[in-house]
Design a protein around this motif. Structure first.
Motif, PDB file in Angstrom:
ATOM      1  N   VAL A  60      73.625  34.492  39.238  1.00  0.00           N
ATOM      2  CA  VAL A  60      74.346  34.848  38.018  1.00  0.00           C
ATOM      3  C   VAL A  60      75.599  33.975  37.866  1.00  0.00           C
ATOM      4  O   VAL A  60      75.899  33.471  36.773  1.00  0.00           O
ATOM      5  CB  VAL A  60      74.716  36.348  38.042  1.00  0.00           C
ATOM      6  N   ARG A  61      76.329  33.774  38.983  1.00  0.00           N
ATOM      7  CA  ARG A  61      77.547  32.948  38.915  1.00  0.00           C
ATOM      8  C   ARG A  61      77.199  31.508  38.507  1.00  0.00           C
ATOM      9  O   ARG A  61      77.861  30.912  37.656  1.00  0.00           O
ATOM     10  CB  ARG A  61      78.254  32.968  40.267  1.00  0.00           C
ATOM     11  N   HIS A  62      76.167  30.955  39.113  1.00  0.00           N
ATOM     12  CA  HIS A  62      75.778  29.583  38.775  1.00  0.00           C
ATOM     13  C   HIS A  62      75.277  29.467  37.341  1.00  0.00           C
ATOM     14  O   HIS A  62      75.543  28.470  36.660  1.00  0.00           O
ATOM     15  CB  HIS A  62      74.687  29.100  39.746  1.00  0.00           C
ATOM     16  N   THR A  63      74.531  30.484  36.867  1.00  0.00           N
ATOM     17  CA  THR A  63      74.009  30.425  35.494  1.00  0.00           C
ATOM     18  C   THR A  63      75.149  30.480  34.482  1.00  0.00           C
ATOM     19  O   THR A  63      75.164  29.707  33.514  1.00  0.00           O
ATOM     20  CB  THR A  63      73.035  31.591  35.260  1.00  0.00           C
ATOM     21  N   VAL A  64      76.099  31.382  34.704  1.00  0.00           N
ATOM     22  CA  VAL A  64      77.248  31.466  33.795  1.00  0.00           C
ATOM     23  C   VAL A  64      78.057  30.167  33.841  1.00  0.00           C
ATOM     24  O   VAL A  64      78.479  29.634  32.798  1.00  0.00           O
ATOM     25  CB  VAL A  64      78.122  32.685  34.153  1.00  0.00           C
ATOM     26  N   LEU A  65      78.276  29.652  35.058  1.00  0.00           N
ATOM     27  CA  LEU A  65      79.009  28.381  35.189  1.00  0.00           C
ATOM     28  C   LEU A  65      78.278  27.248  34.474  1.00  0.00           C
ATOM     29  O   LEU A  65      78.900  26.435  33.772  1.00  0.00           O
ATOM     30  CB  LEU A  65      79.172  28.041  36.680  1.00  0.00           C
ATOM     31  N   MET A  66      76.956  27.209  34.618  1.00  0.00           N
ATOM     32  CA  MET A  66      76.172  26.168  33.946  1.00  0.00           C
ATOM     33  C   MET A  66      76.300  26.268  32.433  1.00  0.00           C
ATOM     34  O   MET A  66      76.520  25.249  31.744  1.00  0.00           O
ATOM     35  CB  MET A  66      74.702  26.295  34.355  1.00  0.00           C
ATOM     36  N   LEU A  67      76.199  27.482  31.896  1.00  0.00           N
ATOM     37  CA  LEU A  67      76.299  27.651  30.449  1.00  0.00           C
ATOM     38  C   LEU A  67      77.669  27.232  29.938  1.00  0.00           C
ATOM     39  O   LEU A  67      77.783  26.581  28.887  1.00  0.00           O
ATOM     40  CB  LEU A  67      76.009  29.107  30.076  1.00  0.00           C
ATOM     41  N   LEU A  68      78.725  27.575  30.674  1.00  0.00           N
ATOM     42  CA  LEU A  68      80.078  27.240  30.222  1.00  0.00           C
ATOM     43  C   LEU A  68      80.341  25.738  30.310  1.00  0.00           C
ATOM     44  O   LEU A  68      80.778  25.110  29.336  1.00  0.00           O
ATOM     45  CB  LEU A  68      81.105  28.007  31.065  1.00  0.00           C
ATOM     46  N   VAL A  69      80.075  25.152  31.479  1.00  0.00           N
ATOM     47  CA  VAL A  69      80.414  23.739  31.685  1.00  0.00           C
ATOM     48  C   VAL A  69      79.530  22.833  30.824  1.00  0.00           C
ATOM     49  O   VAL A  69      80.031  21.934  30.126  1.00  0.00           O
ATOM     50  CB  VAL A  69      80.283  23.365  33.178  1.00  0.00           C
ATOM     51  N   VAL A  70      78.227  23.070  30.862  1.00  0.00           N
ATOM     52  CA  VAL A  70      77.327  22.226  30.060  1.00  0.00           C
ATOM     53  C   VAL A  70      77.578  22.459  28.572  1.00  0.00           C
ATOM     54  O   VAL A  70      77.567  21.514  27.774  1.00  0.00           O
ATOM     55  CB  VAL A  70      75.861  22.515  30.427  1.00  0.00           C
ATOM     56  N   GLY A  71      77.840  23.727  28.184  1.00  0.00           N
ATOM     57  CA  GLY A  71      78.108  24.006  26.773  1.00  0.00           C
ATOM     58  C   GLY A  71      79.328  23.273  26.267  1.00  0.00           C
ATOM     59  O   GLY A  71      79.283  22.614  25.219  1.00  0.00           O
ATOM     60  N   VAL A  72      80.423  23.359  27.001  1.00  0.00           N
ATOM     61  CA  VAL A  72      81.645  22.663  26.586  1.00  0.00           C
ATOM     62  C   VAL A  72      81.438  21.147  26.637  1.00  0.00           C
ATOM     63  O   VAL A  72      81.851  20.410  25.729  1.00  0.00           O
ATOM     64  CB  VAL A  72      82.826  23.081  27.485  1.00  0.00           C
ATOM     65  N   GLY A  73      80.767  20.683  27.680  1.00  0.00           N
ATOM     66  CA  GLY A  73      80.575  19.237  27.843  1.00  0.00           C
ATOM     67  C   GLY A  73      79.755  18.628  26.720  1.00  0.00           C
ATOM     68  O   GLY A  73      80.157  17.623  26.115  1.00  0.00           O
ATOM     69  N   VAL A  74      78.592  19.207  26.427  1.00  0.00           N
ATOM     70  CA  VAL A  74      77.738  18.621  25.376  1.00  0.00           C
ATOM     71  C   VAL A  74      78.373  18.798  23.999  1.00  0.00           C
ATOM     72  O   VAL A  74      78.211  17.932  23.121  1.00  0.00           O
ATOM     73  CB  VAL A  74      76.320  19.233  25.391  1.00  0.00           C
ATOM     74  N   ALA A  75      79.130  19.895  23.793  1.00  0.00           N
ATOM     75  CA  ALA A  75      79.770  20.099  22.486  1.00  0.00           C
ATOM     76  C   ALA A  75      80.863  19.058  22.254  1.00  0.00           C
ATOM     77  O   ALA A  75      80.904  18.414  21.197  1.00  0.00           O
ATOM     78  CB  ALA A  75      80.343  21.512  22.400  1.00  0.00           C
ATOM     79  N   VAL A  76      81.743  18.883  23.231  1.00  0.00           N
ATOM     80  CA  VAL A  76      82.849  17.924  23.066  1.00  0.00           C
ATOM     81  C   VAL A  76      82.316  16.500  22.955  1.00  0.00           C
ATOM     82  O   VAL A  76      82.679  15.744  22.042  1.00  0.00           O
ATOM     83  CB  VAL A  76      83.836  18.061  24.244  1.00  0.00           C
ATOM     84  N   LEU A  77      81.422  16.128  23.884  1.00  0.00           N
ATOM     85  CA  LEU A  77      80.907  14.757  23.875  1.00  0.00           C
ATOM     86  C   LEU A  77      80.039  14.493  22.645  1.00  0.00           C
ATOM     87  O   LEU A  77      80.182  13.450  21.980  1.00  0.00           O
ATOM     88  CB  LEU A  77      80.088  14.518  25.149  1.00  0.00           C
ATOM     89  N   GLY A  78      79.155  15.439  22.315  1.00  0.00           N
ATOM     90  CA  GLY A  78      78.265  15.228  21.170  1.00  0.00           C
ATOM     91  C   GLY A  78      79.011  15.161  19.855  1.00  0.00           C
ATOM     92  O   GLY A  78      78.730  14.299  19.019  1.00  0.00           O
ATOM     93  N   VAL A  79      79.977  16.063  19.641  1.00  0.00           N
ATOM     94  CA  VAL A  79      80.723  16.072  18.381  1.00  0.00           C
ATOM     95  C   VAL A  79      81.609  14.829  18.263  1.00  0.00           C
ATOM     96  O   VAL A  79      81.699  14.213  17.182  1.00  0.00           O
ATOM     97  CB  VAL A  79      81.557  17.361  18.269  1.00  0.00           C
TER      98      VAL A  79
END
Length: 534
Positions: A60-79
């Motif tokens: 659960v900790r890794h899944t939440v961490l993955m969603l947060l880090v990858v979500g912020v990363g792809v949003a900032v870089l993609g936009v």
């Protein structure tokens, strides 16, 4: 006019005749979902005592961490990349724009083993750095640890946000940006208050795709040793030999996917789909240091996500290129192509069936079609364990031998990639004018000849595109193939996984190059056809 109206009425296929066509597909996609729920009817207290104590908190900790880090990363870089590419003019923009899409050609597990081979303790980067400075830099050490896989996922999946946000910025953002600037608003204020809210649906759609792909990833997280639900499902089935507990774990992973789908649906505008808008406005012409800073930023992303992995693969693969003609490698390539061709034909036939069932029908029938194609959101690991559990029960009940055969694997491909073929077919069919078929009918052409001489030639571009997309997706697919393949049916993806788990980076480079070349086919098709990259 009455004759034409009568012809149109005769030409349209009554909805009642087509409604049943979608039900077989609904049953197929409902099968794994039903097995996920039915698995909880068989409690596994011993296994769950171990899982809940030693594994679930980490998952659960890794899944939440993955969603947060990858979500912020792809949003900032993609936009950021999308805004520069869509709204600004600077040196080399036309060259760099299509290259920013190429990470989609790299399977995540290929990017993962390339960078792990480069930055681990015995890799060339750390070794050279220690030779120069007698120390190990913290950045390289962090990239070689399990958490480094999050950077790999960002590099692999940012194009989803980039493509959709860029199309939105071009469609309406430029004109609104110019209007806001003419009213005295600054660039940053205009971007935050005008452009970004207008692109919100596209941004959320791209972000949802990236996060679902991250949750479904198996190869990259396994190579880095990053515990996730997909690796836990694999170990529970093939390590603890408990298929029921593996399906129960898969149902928890499916909950995360359903939450993402619900969030994406909730974020859509209440007015429904946004109409397609033609590009308007003029790009902002950057000059001096700002222009070259934009070029350097885009070039750096292309360098890290495309050029470095490609060069490293070529360096590793060069000594082993003659081995591509060995009997073992030819067998693996042959297995990949046979499974790809058979699976692509099955998925294409399913896409044609779904097209006939939903094209120009009621919104409710289209909604049924959307549900039938929801298998693309189901991770391959989840599909594999659910189908295997269903076939095990079917074999026990009917005395068949479906579990462990090719049928289970082809069924997994059909459920997983049905949307990949339905999308292109529906796109081409929506541009076909019904008058063509009506004229053929008025000339007395029989139904089967209308199908062969009118419908199929008009649908041909969509059929070719859909078949190629399905073929490449199946060739790259790893988790379902790894779990469901019959004995002796290793594919390129499976061979890469086996070699990389043993740390044999150089031997894995040759099949990886073949997969990257295959993966580039749909990307090139996308670049040639997508007006957003002009």
């Amino acid at each position: 006019m009455p004759a034409i109206a009568e012809t149109q009425a005769r030409w349209r296929w009554p909805q009642g005749d087509r409604r049943w066509l979608v039900w077989p597909l609904l049953v197929l996609v409902g099968l794994p979902l039903f097995m996920l729920m039915a698995a909880w009817l068989q409690p596994q207290p011993d296994i769950w005592s171990h899982l809940s104590t030693h594994l679930m908190p980490t998952l659960v900790r890794h899944t939440v961490l993955m969603l947060l880090v990858v979500g912020v990363g792809v949003a900032v870089l993609g936009v950021a990349l999308a805004w520069l590419s869509a709204c600004c003019e600077y040196p080399l923009r036309r060259l760099l724009d299509p290259l920013l899409v190429l990470p989609l050609a790299f399977p995540t597990y290929v990017l993962a083993f390339v960078y792990l081979g480069l930055v681990d303790y015995s890799g060339p980067l750390q070794s050279q750095w220690r030779a120069w400075f007698d120390a190990t830099p913290g950045l390289l050490k962090a990239l070689s640890e399990p958490g480094g896989v999050l950077l790999i996922l960002i590099l692999a999946f940012y194009p989803y946000v980039y493509l959709l946000a860029r199309a939105s910025f071009i469609g309406g953002g430029l004109a609104a940006f110019e209007a806001s600037r003419s009213l005295g608003q600054g660039p940053l204020r205009t971007f935050l208050r005008i452009s970004l809210p207008m692109a919100r649906p596209a941004l959320v759609a791209g972000l949802t795709l990236a996060l679902m792909e991250s949750l479904a990833d198996f190869g990259a997280v396994a190579i880095y040793g990053f515990d996730s639900f997909t690796t836990a499902i694999y170990r529970t089935w093939l390590g603890m030999f408990n298929l029921t507990a593996a399906v129960q774990l898969a149902s928890i992973l499916m909950l995360f996917v359903l939450v993402l789908l619900a969030a994406e649906r909730f974020s859509r505008s209440p007015g429904g789909e946004q109409p397609e808008r033609r590009p308007t406005g003029h790009r902002i012409r950057l000059s001096g240091a700002r222009a070259w800073a934009a070029t350097l930023f885009q070039a750096s992303v292309v360098l890290v996500a495309v050029i470095v992995p490609l060069i490293q693969l070529l360096v590793w693969a060069w000594p082993g290129l003659p081995g591509i003609l060995s009997s073992g490698m030819l067998t693996v390539i042959g297995n990949t192509m046979i499974l790809g061709l058979v699976g692509a034909v099955a998925v294409l036939l399913g896409g044609i069936l779904l097209l006939f069932a939903t094209h120009r029908t009621s919104s409710r029938q289209t909604l049924f079609g959307e549900v039938a194609a929801v298998g693309y959101a189901i991770p391959g690991t989840v599909l594999a364990v659910a189908i295997m559990l269903a076939f095990v029960h079917l074999d026990q009940w009917a005395g068949t031998a479906l579990a462990g055969g090719l049928t289970a694997l082809i069924l997994a491909y059909l459920i997983r990639f049905l949307r990949v073929t339905w999308g292109p077919l529906d796109g081409v069919a929506s541009r076909i004018r019904p008058e063509y078929v009506e004229v053929a009918r008025s000339l007395g052409v029989p139904r089967y000849q209308r199908l062969l001489r009118v419908n199929l030639p008009l649908l041909w571009p969509g059929l070719v595109t859909a078949f190629l997309l399905a073929l490449v997706e199946i060739a790259k697919e790893m988790p379902a193939t790894l779990l469901l393949r019959p004995f002796g049916w290793d594919t390129l993806a499976v061979r890469i996984y086996e070699l990389t788990t043993e740390g044999q980076w150089q031997m894995a480079a040759v099949p990886s190059l073949v997969l990257v070349i295959l993966g580039a086919i749909p990307v090139v098709v996308l670049i040639r056809r997508a007006s957003v990259l002009r």
